[in-house]
Design a protein around this motif. Sequence first.
Motif: not given
Length: 279
Positions: A46-49, A64-67, A272-276
């Motif tokens: 997605e980023i490269a695209g 993704d500033p939260g990454a 960091g980012r949340t994981r469920d």
Amino acid sequence: MRDFSGAVWHVPALGLEPGELPPTGAVVDVSARAAAPRQADRTIAEIAGRSGGVYSDDLHAARDPGASAAFRLAHKRRLEALRMRGVVTRRPDGTWDVPADYLERAATLEAVRGGGVSIKVRSWMALEAQVMARAETWLDGPDAAGVSNAAAELMELRAARTAFLREKGFLQPGQTRLSEADRQRLRAGELARVAAIEAAGSDRQSVSAATGASFEGRFERVVDLAQGRMALIGTEKMFALVPWRREMERYRGEALVIEAKGSGIGWTLSAGRTRDLGR
């Protein structure tokens, strides 16, 4: 590995990280690995695209500033692994050229990773240990009852497990399956016993987060229970046992923030980012 009919199979486990390897005696499903890219591959594509076929750490942070830095580093490690397979190229400035067919090529490599097989653990506890376990086990569930052409050994273990549950009062006369209340009681009891043993051995207090509360500690190790593999997150004075997921393995030894939510337990790296983790 040995199947329930007694036949012995040699299954490659090259695609499993050390922390993902099931212990001896665990119950596993083995199937052909599906040709599908990882979620990290989708993010990279997605980023490269959006950037003319280029991926970089700065582009990821902008998208993704939260990454966290550690999360972005995992994507760069993925790209480095694929560079060694000829899928992408790295420029001298540290950016990456990502081809238009990146997802297809990444999916193809995933399909053959680990010898082309997928190993899914159904129970981290050996069958023999499940018979007299004061816990909800794989033998108690529909998967065990639904095994076709089950060997006599498995049938004997299931019968012994049923007898044990009757003896301990979890199954009443005429009852063949545990009630949901008893399943919950067995799960809670197992977790409480293991937490008590850890508390006594480490001189720490066991904590369980209420909904909306959080706990921060270091991912120390895993603990295999009948109800599943748990991650032990601890500090000098406290610890928590939470459901383990393979995505956590790359962060073993690092500080994680555990949060109880309405949908279950989630984890994050610091900032960091949340994981469920699910329920």
